[in-house]
Design an enzyme around this catalytic site. Structure first.
Site, PDB file in Angstrom:
ATOM      1  N   ASP A  74      -5.210  -7.153   5.582  1.00 16.75           N
ATOM      2  CA  ASP A  74      -6.443  -6.445   5.237  1.00 16.75           C
ATOM      3  C   ASP A  74      -7.531  -7.469   4.895  1.00 16.75           C
ATOM      4  O   ASP A  74      -8.673  -7.399   5.380  1.00 16.75           O
ATOM      5  CB  ASP A  74      -6.130  -5.544   4.019  1.00 16.75           C
ATOM      6  N   ASP A 105      -2.902 -17.790   1.204  1.00 14.83           N
ATOM      7  CA  ASP A 105      -4.135 -18.270   0.563  1.00 14.83           C
ATOM      8  C   ASP A 105      -4.700 -19.465   1.323  1.00 14.83           C
ATOM      9  O   ASP A 105      -5.911 -19.569   1.542  1.00 14.83           O
ATOM     10  CB  ASP A 105      -3.895 -18.606  -0.919  1.00 14.83           C
ATOM     11  N   TYR A 145       0.826  -1.218   0.000  1.00 18.27           N
ATOM     12  CA  TYR A 145       0.000   0.000   0.000  1.00 18.27           C
ATOM     13  C   TYR A 145       0.857   1.264   0.000  1.00 18.27           C
ATOM     14  O   TYR A 145       0.385   2.348  -0.325  1.00 18.27           O
ATOM     15  CB  TYR A 145      -0.941   0.024   1.216  1.00 18.27           C
ATOM     16  N   ASP A 152     -10.740  -9.202   7.468  1.00 16.07           N
ATOM     17  CA  ASP A 152     -12.159  -9.102   7.107  1.00 16.07           C
ATOM     18  C   ASP A 152     -12.827 -10.477   7.106  1.00 16.07           C
ATOM     19  O   ASP A 152     -13.993 -10.608   7.483  1.00 16.07           O
ATOM     20  CB  ASP A 152     -12.324  -8.433   5.734  1.00 16.07           C
ATOM     21  N   LYS A 199       3.459 -15.415   1.373  1.00 25.66           N
ATOM     22  CA  LYS A 199       3.436 -16.173   0.112  1.00 25.66           C
ATOM     23  C   LYS A 199       4.878 -16.371  -0.340  1.00 25.66           C
ATOM     24  O   LYS A 199       5.299 -15.843  -1.370  1.00 25.66           O
ATOM     25  CB  LYS A 199       2.631 -15.394  -0.947  1.00 25.66           C
TER      26      LYS A 199
END
Ligand code: NAD
Length: 372
Positions: A250, A226, A142, A254, A193
Site C-alpha cells: 500500500d 523500509d 488489513y 504510493d 521486514k
C-alpha cells in the site's frame, strides 16, 4: 477472430467520463480486426446503490466472473456520504475483489519522457522509469484477526491488528511476480521486514523456495521494506518487479506512483488465481484515482489512467501484448506532441478535455497499428 468479453463498470463522478474513452478504443480494435470485443456495461458504486439499493448487484458480480476482464472506472462521492456503511460505494469494489479472489494488485510506475519534468525527483532519476509493484491484496494486517480496540482494567485502551500470512498466500503472490518478471527485465525484489517480523521471516523463506524450485532463471533480491522505500526515491530505476505484502505494498505503491507525476496517469490491475482447467485468471483493471467529484461533469478529467488500465487488460488478460505496447506507445506519442489535460499541463498552457485526449490517443494508435 477471437472473441473477448469485457465488462465495463464506469461507476460515479469522472468514472463514466474516462470510461467513455475505452469504448472508442475498443470499437476501433474490433473494426481493425484485432479481435471481436463484446463489451457489456453495468452499474457499480453510488450509481448501483441509487438503482438497486446496493453498490454492486449479484447479477453484476456474475457478469464479472464470466468476463475475460473487468474495466472499472471509479466510485464514490459526497452524494453517498450518508449511505449505511455496508452499502457505501467503495463496498462495491471490495465485494468484486473478494468474490473474484483478486489477490494480486499490480501497480506499474511508468515515467513518460514528456512528463519527467512533472516528478518531484530530478529528471535523470525518473526518465525512462518502468517498474511494477506487485502487492498482496487479500491477506496480511488489513484482514488478520484479532482486529479490535479493547478497554483494559486500568481504563486504558489497547488496539490490535494482526499480520497473518500462510505459505500458500506467499507462494501464489511470489509466482505472479516471477511470472511477470519473465515478461520484463527478469528481476524480482522481495520486500519484507524479516529483521523484526515473523511474517517477514516466512515471506523471505517462501519467496526464496519458490524462486529456487520454479523460477531459478529470474534474478531475485531481498530488501527490507523500509530500505525499499528509501531506495525508491534514491535510485528507482534499479527496480523491475517489487513483490511485497498488503501493508508495505500500500505504502510502496504510493511512493512509486508519485515518482511519475499525476494521479490521472496511473493504471492498476488486480488478478486472481488461474483457473486449473482453462488457465484464465479473473481480473479487474482500474485507474488508481477516485471519482474526483471536484471536476466531475466538466469533461476535463484525464483519461490516460483508464486507457493505461485497458493496455494492462490487453497485455495480462487478452494475450494482446503487442497491441498493449502500441496503445502505451500512442500515449507516449501524444504526450511528446505536447497534448495535455489540465492536471498535467504546465501553468498557463492550453489544455484539452477528456474526449480530445482520448481522440488524440486513438489517432496515434491507428498510425502505430497501420505501421505494424
Ligand atoms: P480522487 O482521486 O478522486 O481526487 C484527488 C484529486 O485528484 C482531485 O483534485 C481530483 O480532481 C484529481 N484527479 C483525480 N483523478 C483525476 C483525473 N483522471 N484527471 C484529473 N484530475 C484528477 O480522490 P479523493 O478526492 O480523495 O476521492 C474522491 C472520491 O473518490 C471519494 O468518494 C473516494 O472515496 C473515492 N475514491 C474511489 C476510488 C476508487 O474508485 N477506486 C479510489 C480513491 C478514491
Amino acid at each position: 477472430m477471437t472473441t473477448f468479453k469485457l465488462l465495463l463498470l464506469p461507476g460515479d463522478g469522472i468514472g463514466p467520463e474516462v470510461a467513455g474513452e475505452i469504448g472508442k478504443i475498443v470499437g476501433f480494435l474490433t473494426s481493425a480486426g484485432v479481435g471481436s470485443f463484446e463489451t457489456e456495461t453495468d452499474l457499480v458504486g453510488g450509481a448501483a446503490y441509487d438503482a438497486h439499493g446496493r453498490p454492486v448487484s449479484d447479477a453484476t458480480v456474475a457478469l464479472a466472473r464470466e468476463s475475460d476482464a473487468v474495466l472499472f472506472g471509479a466510485v464514490g462521492g459526497p452524494k453517498w456520504d450518508g449511505v449505511p456503511y455496508q452499502h457505501r460505494p467503495e463496498a462495491g469494489l471490495l465485494r468484486l475483489r473478494k468474490d473474484l479472489g483478486l489477490f494480486a494488485n499490480l501497480r506499474p510506475a511508468l515515467c513518460y519522457p514528456a512528463l519527467a519534468g512533472a516528478s518531484s525527483l530530478r529528471r535523470e532519476f525518473v526518465e525512462g522509469l518502468d517498474l511494477l509493484i506487485v502487492r498482496e491484496l487479500t491477506g496480511g494486517v488489513y484482514f488478520g484477526e484479532p482486529k479490535e480496540i479493547v478497554t483494559l482494567e486500568s481504563g486504558e485502551k489497547r488496539a490490535v491488528d494482526t499480520q497473518i500470512y500462510t505459505t500458500g498466500e506467499i507462494e501464489r503472490i511470489a509466482a505472479v511476480a516471477f511470472d511477470l518478471a519473465r515478461t520484463r527485465r527478469n528481476k524480482v525484489s522481495s520486500a519484507e521486514k524479516r529483521n523484526v517480523m515473523k511474517s517477514g521471516v516466512l515471506w523471505h523463506e517462501v519467496v526464496s523456495r519458490v524462486h529456487r524450485e520454479r523460477f531459478p532463471d529470474v534474478e531475485l533480491e531481498h530488501v527490507l521494506a523500509d530500505n525499499c522505500a528509501m531506495q525508491l526515491v534514491r535510485q528507482p530505476k534499479q527496480y523491475d518487479v517489487i513483490v511485497t505484502d498488503n501493508l508495505f505494498g500500500d505504502i510502496l505503491s504510493d511512493v512509486g506512483a508519485m515518482l511519475t507525476g499525476s494521479l490521472g496517469m496511473l493504471p492498476s490491475a488486480s488478478l486472481g488465481a488461474p483457473d486449473p482447467e482453462t488457465g484464465r485468471r479473473s481480473a479487474l483493471y482500474e485507474p488508481v484515482h477516485g471519482s474526483a467529484p471536484d471536476i466531475a461533469g466538466q469533461g476535463v478529467a484525464n483519461p490516460l489512467a483508464m486507457i493505461g488500465s485497458l493496455a494492462m487488460a490487453l497485455r495480462y488478460s487478452l494475450g494482446l501484448g503487442s497491441v498493449a505496447d502500441a496503445l502505451e506507445g500512442a500515449v507516449s506519442d501524444v504526450l511528446a506532441s505536447g497534448v495535455r489535460t489540465r492536471d498535467i499541463a504546465p501553468p498557463g498552457a492550453n489544455a484539452v478535455g477528456t474526449g480530445e485526449m482520448g481522440d488524440a490517443v486513438l489517432r496515434e494508435l491507428k498510425t502505430r497499428l497501420a505501421r505494424a
